[in-house]
Design a protein around this motif. Structure first.
Motif, PDB file in Angstrom:
ATOM      1  N   ASP A 102      62.958  16.112  48.479  1.00 51.89           N
ATOM      2  CA  ASP A 102      61.942  15.684  49.451  1.00 51.89           C
ATOM      3  C   ASP A 102      60.703  16.569  49.451  1.00 51.89           C
ATOM      4  O   ASP A 102      60.057  16.764  50.504  1.00 51.89           O
ATOM      5  CB  ASP A 102      62.530  15.634  50.874  1.00 51.89           C
ATOM      6  N   ALA A 103      60.349  17.116  48.314  1.00 55.02           N
ATOM      7  CA  ALA A 103      59.144  17.933  48.238  1.00 55.02           C
ATOM      8  C   ALA A 103      57.902  17.052  48.169  1.00 55.02           C
ATOM      9  O   ALA A 103      57.913  15.960  47.587  1.00 55.02           O
ATOM     10  CB  ALA A 103      59.189  18.837  47.013  1.00 55.02           C
ATOM     11  N   VAL A 104      56.820  17.535  48.757  1.00 52.19           N
ATOM     12  CA  VAL A 104      55.514  16.895  48.627  1.00 52.19           C
ATOM     13  C   VAL A 104      54.913  17.369  47.309  1.00 52.19           C
ATOM     14  O   VAL A 104      54.990  18.553  46.971  1.00 52.19           O
ATOM     15  CB  VAL A 104      54.594  17.283  49.803  1.00 52.19           C
ATOM     16  N   VAL A 105      54.326  16.465  46.546  1.00 49.64           N
ATOM     17  CA  VAL A 105      53.795  16.809  45.231  1.00 49.64           C
ATOM     18  C   VAL A 105      52.276  16.943  45.286  1.00 49.64           C
ATOM     19  O   VAL A 105      51.574  16.004  45.666  1.00 49.64           O
ATOM     20  CB  VAL A 105      54.195  15.757  44.178  1.00 49.64           C
ATOM     21  N   ALA A 106      51.789  18.117  44.901  1.00 49.39           N
ATOM     22  CA  ALA A 106      50.348  18.357  44.821  1.00 49.39           C
ATOM     23  C   ALA A 106      49.848  17.893  43.458  1.00 49.39           C
ATOM     24  O   ALA A 106      50.429  18.253  42.430  1.00 49.39           O
ATOM     25  CB  ALA A 106      50.038  19.831  45.022  1.00 49.39           C
ATOM     26  N   PRO A 107      48.789  17.083  43.416  1.00 44.54           N
ATOM     27  CA  PRO A 107      48.337  16.515  42.144  1.00 44.54           C
ATOM     28  C   PRO A 107      47.672  17.540  41.231  1.00 44.54           C
ATOM     29  O   PRO A 107      47.272  18.623  41.656  1.00 44.54           O
ATOM     30  CB  PRO A 107      47.335  15.448  42.591  1.00 44.54           C
ATOM     31  N   LEU A 108      47.564  17.149  39.967  1.00 46.32           N
ATOM     32  CA  LEU A 108      46.825  17.934  38.984  1.00 46.32           C
ATOM     33  C   LEU A 108      45.448  17.324  38.771  1.00 46.32           C
ATOM     34  O   LEU A 108      45.245  16.126  38.985  1.00 46.32           O
ATOM     35  CB  LEU A 108      47.563  17.960  37.642  1.00 46.32           C
ATOM     36  N   GLN A 113      45.096  21.515  35.772  1.00 46.04           N
ATOM     37  CA  GLN A 113      45.346  22.529  36.791  1.00 46.04           C
ATOM     38  C   GLN A 113      45.720  21.864  38.113  1.00 46.04           C
ATOM     39  O   GLN A 113      45.367  20.704  38.358  1.00 46.04           O
ATOM     40  CB  GLN A 113      44.095  23.388  37.012  1.00 46.04           C
ATOM     41  N   VAL A 114      46.420  22.616  38.974  1.00 50.73           N
ATOM     42  CA  VAL A 114      46.701  22.073  40.293  1.00 50.73           C
ATOM     43  C   VAL A 114      45.377  21.896  41.023  1.00 50.73           C
ATOM     44  O   VAL A 114      44.464  22.719  40.924  1.00 50.73           O
ATOM     45  CB  VAL A 114      47.650  23.001  41.092  1.00 50.73           C
ATOM     46  N   ASP A 115      45.248  20.778  41.727  1.00 49.17           N
ATOM     47  CA  ASP A 115      44.031  20.476  42.480  1.00 49.17           C
ATOM     48  C   ASP A 115      44.090  21.267  43.785  1.00 49.17           C
ATOM     49  O   ASP A 115      44.786  20.885  44.724  1.00 49.17           O
ATOM     50  CB  ASP A 115      43.959  18.970  42.747  1.00 49.17           C
ATOM     51  N   VAL A 116      43.363  22.385  43.837  1.00 50.83           N
ATOM     52  CA  VAL A 116      43.435  23.280  44.995  1.00 50.83           C
ATOM     53  C   VAL A 116      42.909  22.606  46.255  1.00 50.83           C
ATOM     54  O   VAL A 116      43.461  22.788  47.353  1.00 50.83           O
ATOM     55  CB  VAL A 116      42.681  24.596  44.717  1.00 50.83           C
ATOM     56  N   ALA A 117      41.863  21.804  46.121  1.00 49.90           N
ATOM     57  CA  ALA A 117      41.314  21.109  47.290  1.00 49.90           C
ATOM     58  C   ALA A 117      42.334  20.113  47.853  1.00 49.90           C
ATOM     59  O   ALA A 117      42.525  20.014  49.076  1.00 49.90           O
ATOM     60  CB  ALA A 117      40.018  20.393  46.919  1.00 49.90           C
ATOM     61  N   ALA A 118      43.003  19.397  46.956  1.00 52.04           N
ATOM     62  CA  ALA A 118      44.030  18.447  47.399  1.00 52.04           C
ATOM     63  C   ALA A 118      45.210  19.184  48.018  1.00 52.04           C
ATOM     64  O   ALA A 118      45.801  18.720  49.002  1.00 52.04           O
ATOM     65  CB  ALA A 118      44.493  17.595  46.217  1.00 52.04           C
ATOM     66  N   ILE A 146      45.960  31.105  40.589  1.00 50.26           N
ATOM     67  CA  ILE A 146      46.985  31.423  41.579  1.00 50.26           C
ATOM     68  C   ILE A 146      46.414  32.192  42.765  1.00 50.26           C
ATOM     69  O   ILE A 146      46.852  31.993  43.910  1.00 50.26           O
ATOM     70  CB  ILE A 146      48.134  32.216  40.930  1.00 50.26           C
ATOM     71  N   ALA A 147      45.439  33.039  42.529  1.00 47.14           N
ATOM     72  CA  ALA A 147      44.855  33.799  43.640  1.00 47.14           C
ATOM     73  C   ALA A 147      44.250  32.862  44.681  1.00 47.14           C
ATOM     74  O   ALA A 147      44.404  33.075  45.897  1.00 47.14           O
ATOM     75  CB  ALA A 147      43.806  34.777  43.122  1.00 47.14           C
ATOM     76  N   SER A 148      43.594  31.801  44.218  1.00 49.88           N
ATOM     77  CA  SER A 148      43.009  30.826  45.149  1.00 49.88           C
ATOM     78  C   SER A 148      44.108  30.042  45.865  1.00 49.88           C
ATOM     79  O   SER A 148      44.009  29.752  47.058  1.00 49.88           O
ATOM     80  CB  SER A 148      42.085  29.864  44.404  1.00 49.88           C
ATOM     81  N   VAL A 149      45.155  29.697  45.123  1.00 49.13           N
ATOM     82  CA  VAL A 149      46.282  28.983  45.734  1.00 49.13           C
ATOM     83  C   VAL A 149      46.936  29.856  46.805  1.00 49.13           C
ATOM     84  O   VAL A 149      47.266  29.388  47.900  1.00 49.13           O
ATOM     85  CB  VAL A 149      47.316  28.584  44.657  1.00 49.13           C
ATOM     86  N   ALA A 150      47.116  31.143  46.494  1.00 51.42           N
ATOM     87  CA  ALA A 150      47.744  32.065  47.450  1.00 51.42           C
ATOM     88  C   ALA A 150      46.945  32.156  48.741  1.00 51.42           C
ATOM     89  O   ALA A 150      47.514  32.187  49.837  1.00 51.42           O
ATOM     90  CB  ALA A 150      47.880  33.453  46.811  1.00 51.42           C
ATOM     91  N   GLU A 151      45.640  32.176  48.614  1.00 51.93           N
ATOM     92  CA  GLU A 151      44.787  32.255  49.802  1.00 51.93           C
ATOM     93  C   GLU A 151      44.993  31.040  50.704  1.00 51.93           C
ATOM     94  O   GLU A 151      45.104  31.163  51.930  1.00 51.93           O
ATOM     95  CB  GLU A 151      43.320  32.359  49.374  1.00 51.93           C
ATOM     96  N   VAL A 152      45.072  29.870  50.094  1.00 54.36           N
ATOM     97  CA  VAL A 152      45.264  28.633  50.850  1.00 54.36           C
ATOM     98  C   VAL A 152      46.643  28.607  51.511  1.00 54.36           C
ATOM     99  O   VAL A 152      46.796  28.239  52.683  1.00 54.36           O
ATOM    100  CB  VAL A 152      45.084  27.412  49.916  1.00 54.36           C
ATOM    101  N   VAL A 153      47.663  29.013  50.753  1.00 54.88           N
ATOM    102  CA  VAL A 153      49.036  28.980  51.257  1.00 54.88           C
ATOM    103  C   VAL A 153      49.222  29.974  52.401  1.00 54.88           C
ATOM    104  O   VAL A 153      49.798  29.641  53.449  1.00 54.88           O
ATOM    105  CB  VAL A 153      50.033  29.276  50.126  1.00 54.88           C
TER     106      VAL A 153
END
Length: 366
Positions: A102-108, A113-118, A146-153
């Motif tokens: 049941d994980a939510v999938v973040a698009p590419l 690359q993972v879509d950071v805005a999405a 990953i640094a940008s992803v970490a900031e969002v998370v």
């Protein structure tokens, strides 16, 4: 003579790792025993732990040795039970998808690359997220920010797990700089033995054991440690060197030549780790490419090796918006044994096979 270009699946054992494995095997002893042999094994185990942590910028972090990247990912995702929901990128390895439901999938993005805005939009919901985003994709070599992803998370009070199995040995992996809460790595991708990996984690996080029954690994992973394999892992990671410029240049030249033949370099518009090439020829199916290369003595693959030897449609390429290419891809991956001329040999064999295929196809269509 066989040419091995499937290091992303498993890299041949380095001599340094072989020597360390043999030395630890000859020494014997269980790292949990209190006698002299056990104490020596324990010292070797802890020295290896320090060496691996140092190599990934993890001084001060915790590290649990595992049986490989898959178990390290599973142990990380086990921590998701304390969070409100789980988000994984569409490019994650099957071991991540298989460790959670049941994980939510973040698009590419189209570049892979993972879509950071999405991702940020997905995290706007209430609750604390557990997020898994890999550092370098195992099929395309595409590097995520990953640094940008970490900031969002972390802005949402979440935990970020990073699968760094394919990144290790190909680029700088710095646990502290990435800002991750946990990070998975594996020995056999860098010339260590198969069956050894590790989960690096932030000591400020409370890690819950997944395998219980003993006090090994500070109670976080029960079972006698594979000291010879772990010693080999540490030796391999210390032996890693940046990719030689002439080898990288040869890859770039081959990619340019392939594009002249109508090949799509999957992820070519994004930053990628050196040594990994995911190509797609819209007219030539993956299984036919593999047969041709194998008959010519060149070992490559059609994507992730963790699919029980099957050739299947690439989920990653589909997630990049190219389902038409998902069964046409070939992954070529270099490593510590690769020489510049190996890239040219690959191109010569592949292009000759493609030429023959086109001629046969033209006759069939006539």
């Amino acid at each position: 003579m066989t040419l091995y270009l499937d290091h992303a699946a498993a890299s041949p054992l380095r001599p340094e790792a072989r020597e360390a494995f043999q030395r630890a095997s000859d020494m014997g002893g269980n790292a949990s025993s209190i006698h002299a042999a056990g104490r020596k094994a324990k010292v070797m185990l802890e020295d290896a732990r320090s060496d691996v942590l140092s190599a990934v910028g993890g001084i001060g972090a915790g590290l649990v040795f595992t049986s490989g990247g898959t178990e390290a990912n599973a142990l990380a995702l086990w921590q998701a039970t304390g969070f409100d929901y789980v988000v994984v990128s569409a490019g994650e390895h099957d071991s991540v998808y298989g460790a959670v439901t049941d994980a939510v999938v973040a698009p590419l993005t189209k570049a892979g690359q993972v879509d950071v805005a999405a991702l940020q939009d997905l995290l706007a919901r209430d609750g604390r997220p557990f997020v898994a985003v890999m550092l370098a994709n195992n099929e395309t070599g595409v590097i995520n920010d990953i640094a940008s992803v970490a900031e969002v998370v972390h802005a949402r009070g979440g935990w970020l797990h990073v699968d760094s199995v394919q990144a290790l040995g190909k680029m700088v992996v710095d646990f502290q700089a990435l800002g991750a809460d946990s990070l998975a790595i594996s020995a056999h991708k860098i010339g260590g033995g198969q069956g050894v990996g590790a989960l690096v984690y932030d000591r400020d996080r409370v890690l819950k054991p997944r395998t219980i029954g003993g006090g090994q690994e500070l109670g976080l992973r029960a079972g006698t440690e594979n000291v010879p394999g772990i010693a080999g892992f540490a030796a391999a990671i210390k032996a890693c060197q940046p990719v030689c410029e002439d080898v990288s240049r040869a890859q770039v030249q081959v990619e340019a030549a392939l594009q002249v033949l109508g090949v799509v370099i999957v992820g070519g518009d994004a930053p990628r780790v050196p040594g990994v090439l995911c190509l797609a020829q819209p007219q030539w199916a993956s299984n036919l490419q593999l047969i041709h290369m194998d008959m010519a003595g060149i070992c490559v693959s059609s994507g992730s090796a963790c699919s029980s030897g099957k050739v299947k449609t690439s989920r990653v390429v589909t997630a990049m918006g190219r389902p038409d290419l998902a069964d046409k891809v070939l992954r070529v991956s270099a490593g510590w044994t690769t020489q510049a001329e190996d890239w040219q040999r690959f191109y010569d064999v592949w292009s000759k096979g493609y030429e023959v295929y086109l001629k046969r196809h033209a006759k069939e269509m006539a």
